[in-house]
Design a protein around this motif. Structure first.
Motif, PDB file in Angstrom:
ATOM      1  N   THR A   1      40.150  42.656  42.598  1.00  0.00           N
ATOM      2  CA  THR A   1      39.394  42.121  43.740  1.00  0.00           C
ATOM      3  C   THR A   1      39.636  42.992  44.968  1.00  0.00           C
ATOM      4  OG1 THR A   1      39.491  39.871  42.864  1.00  0.00           O
ATOM      5  CG2 THR A   1      39.041  40.099  45.215  1.00  0.00           C
TER       6      THR A   1
ATOM      7  N   GLN B   1      36.943  45.325  46.982  1.00  0.00           N
ATOM      8  CA  GLN B   1      36.749  45.225  48.436  1.00  0.00           C
ATOM      9  C   GLN B   1      36.911  46.588  49.098  1.00  0.00           C
ATOM     10  OE1 GLN B   1      39.771  42.171  48.978  1.00  0.00           O
ATOM     11  NE2 GLN B   1      38.224  40.778  49.820  1.00  0.00           N
TER      12      GLN B   1
ATOM     13  N   GLN C   1      33.866  48.795  48.348  1.00  0.00           N
ATOM     14  CA  GLN C   1      32.693  48.436  49.139  1.00  0.00           C
ATOM     15  C   GLN C   1      32.849  48.869  50.593  1.00  0.00           C
ATOM     16  OE1 GLN C   1      29.907  47.549  47.671  1.00  0.00           O
ATOM     17  NE2 GLN C   1      31.059  47.588  45.754  1.00  0.00           N
TER      18      GLN C   1
ATOM     19  N   ASP D   1      26.014  38.270  49.337  1.00  0.00           N
ATOM     20  CA  ASP D   1      27.141  38.747  50.137  1.00  0.00           C
ATOM     21  C   ASP D   1      28.343  39.122  49.275  1.00  0.00           C
ATOM     22  OD1 ASP D   1      28.588  36.404  49.562  1.00  0.00           O
ATOM     23  OD2 ASP D   1      28.166  35.490  51.483  1.00  0.00           O
ATOM     24  N   LEU D   2      29.264  39.838  49.886  1.00  0.00           N
ATOM     25  CA  LEU D   2      30.429  40.367  49.183  1.00  0.00           C
ATOM     26  C   LEU D   2      31.300  39.258  48.606  1.00  0.00           C
ATOM     27  CD1 LEU D   2      32.049  42.863  48.353  1.00  0.00           C
ATOM     28  CD2 LEU D   2      33.203  42.754  50.574  1.00  0.00           C
ATOM     29  N   THR D   3      31.448  38.172  49.315  1.00  0.00           N
ATOM     30  CA  THR D   3      32.267  37.063  48.812  1.00  0.00           C
ATOM     31  C   THR D   3      31.715  36.540  47.493  1.00  0.00           C
ATOM     32  OG1 THR D   3      32.889  36.454  51.065  1.00  0.00           O
ATOM     33  CG2 THR D   3      33.191  34.776  49.367  1.00  0.00           C
ATOM     34  N   TYR D   4      30.411  36.352  47.433  1.00  0.00           N
ATOM     35  CA  TYR D   4      29.767  35.893  46.190  1.00  0.00           C
ATOM     36  C   TYR D   4      29.999  36.909  45.074  1.00  0.00           C
ATOM     37  CZ  TYR D   4      26.224  34.254  42.921  1.00  0.00           C
ATOM     38  OH  TYR D   4      25.583  33.792  41.791  1.00  0.00           O
TER      39      TYR D   4
ATOM     40  N   LEU E   1      32.396  39.116  44.728  1.00  0.00           N
ATOM     41  CA  LEU E   1      33.790  39.122  44.292  1.00  0.00           C
ATOM     42  C   LEU E   1      34.135  37.877  43.482  1.00  0.00           C
ATOM     43  CD1 LEU E   1      35.459  40.434  47.564  1.00  0.00           C
ATOM     44  CD2 LEU E   1      35.103  41.724  45.452  1.00  0.00           C
ATOM     45  N   GLN E   2      33.651  36.720  43.936  1.00  0.00           N
ATOM     46  CA  GLN E   2      34.003  35.467  43.270  1.00  0.00           C
ATOM     47  C   GLN E   2      33.282  35.292  41.939  1.00  0.00           C
ATOM     48  OE1 GLN E   2      33.167  32.503  46.245  1.00  0.00           O
ATOM     49  NE2 GLN E   2      35.159  32.744  47.211  1.00  0.00           N
ATOM     50  N   ASN E   3      32.156  35.937  41.774  1.00  0.00           N
ATOM     51  CA  ASN E   3      31.388  35.740  40.542  1.00  0.00           C
ATOM     52  C   ASN E   3      31.377  36.980  39.654  1.00  0.00           C
ATOM     53  OD1 ASN E   3      30.100  32.929  40.810  1.00  0.00           O
ATOM     54  ND2 ASN E   3      29.873  33.839  42.814  1.00  0.00           N
TER      55      ASN E   3
ATOM     56  N   LYS F   1      34.990  38.489  39.139  1.00  0.00           N
ATOM     57  CA  LYS F   1      35.769  37.519  38.354  1.00  0.00           C
ATOM     58  C   LYS F   1      35.295  37.503  36.892  1.00  0.00           C
ATOM     59  CE  LYS F   1      37.864  33.066  38.557  1.00  0.00           C
ATOM     60  NZ  LYS F   1      39.245  33.100  38.909  1.00  0.00           N
TER      61      LYS F   1
END
Length: 194
Positions: free
Chosen positions: A83, A87, A90, A176-179, A181-183, A186
């Motif tokens: 993760t 980050q 990116q 977005d980056l959070t989505y 990374l989380q999906n 993962k």
């Protein structure tokens, strides 16, 4: 690395912005001078020509590749590490999108750009292969995992996310980056343990 003056920084920033908007061929020293609010002669005095500007931008990219590679601190927790690596990838891609996008547009016509743009995926491939081998040896991930294939999959996943975001700003094609990374990251990580 040699420090740039404020004027040189302004010129280089204008060059990178125009490189993103127009590509290398359509970026002229006149346009750069106008955007940087300098005389065109100032560009020639500081960078010689447009190729000198490209070399300065490529050197900035390569310097940051070296900084990135020297500053990676891994924890041994695969999810945390990958993760964080994603980050950092990116962030690096966004910081250097002028060179990366020019590399995709113009690399075949500019061999030095082509060589420079390949350094980051080649570095990450070797870095990831070493990391995955270590995690296999430690019994953390599947010992039958093809580390070269998974290293390339991770690189493609990250480059694909970056390029999609640059090319398509459409709901359903970018998120977005959070989505991401989380999906997506993962899901990739879960495949390492099967």
């Amino acid at each position: 690395m040699i420090s740039l003056t404020d004027t040189q920084e302004r010129i280089l920033t204008a060059f990178k912005q125009l490189l993103i908007e127009n590509g290398y061929t359509k970026t002229t020293t006149r346009k750069i001078a106008n955007l940087a609010e300098v005389n065109e002669l100032t560009i020639f005095n500081n960078f010689k020509d447009k190729e000198g500007l490209l070399n300065a931008a490529v050197n900035d990219y390569l310097n940051d590749v070296n900084k990135l590679t020297n500053n990676i601190q891994l924890s041994g927790n695969v999810e945390t590490d990958l993760t964080m690596l994603s980050q950092q990838c990116q962030s690096f891609f966004n910081d250097h999108k002028a060179i990366i996008l020019a590399g995709f547009r113009d690399a075949f016509d500019i061999p030095s750009l082509n060589a420079a743009i390949q350094k980051i995926p080649l570095y990450f491939k070797q870095f990831l292969m070493d990391y995955f081998k270590k995690m296999q040896t430690n019994g953390v991930i599947d010992h039958n995992l093809n580390v070269e294939a998974q290293s390339m999959n991770f690189i493609w996943l990250n480059f694909g996310y970056f390029l999609t975001g640059q090319r398509f700003n459409t709901p359903g094609l970018s998120f977005d980056l959070t989505y991401f990374l989380q999906n997506n990251i993962k899901s990739f990580i879960n495949g390492l343990f099967e």
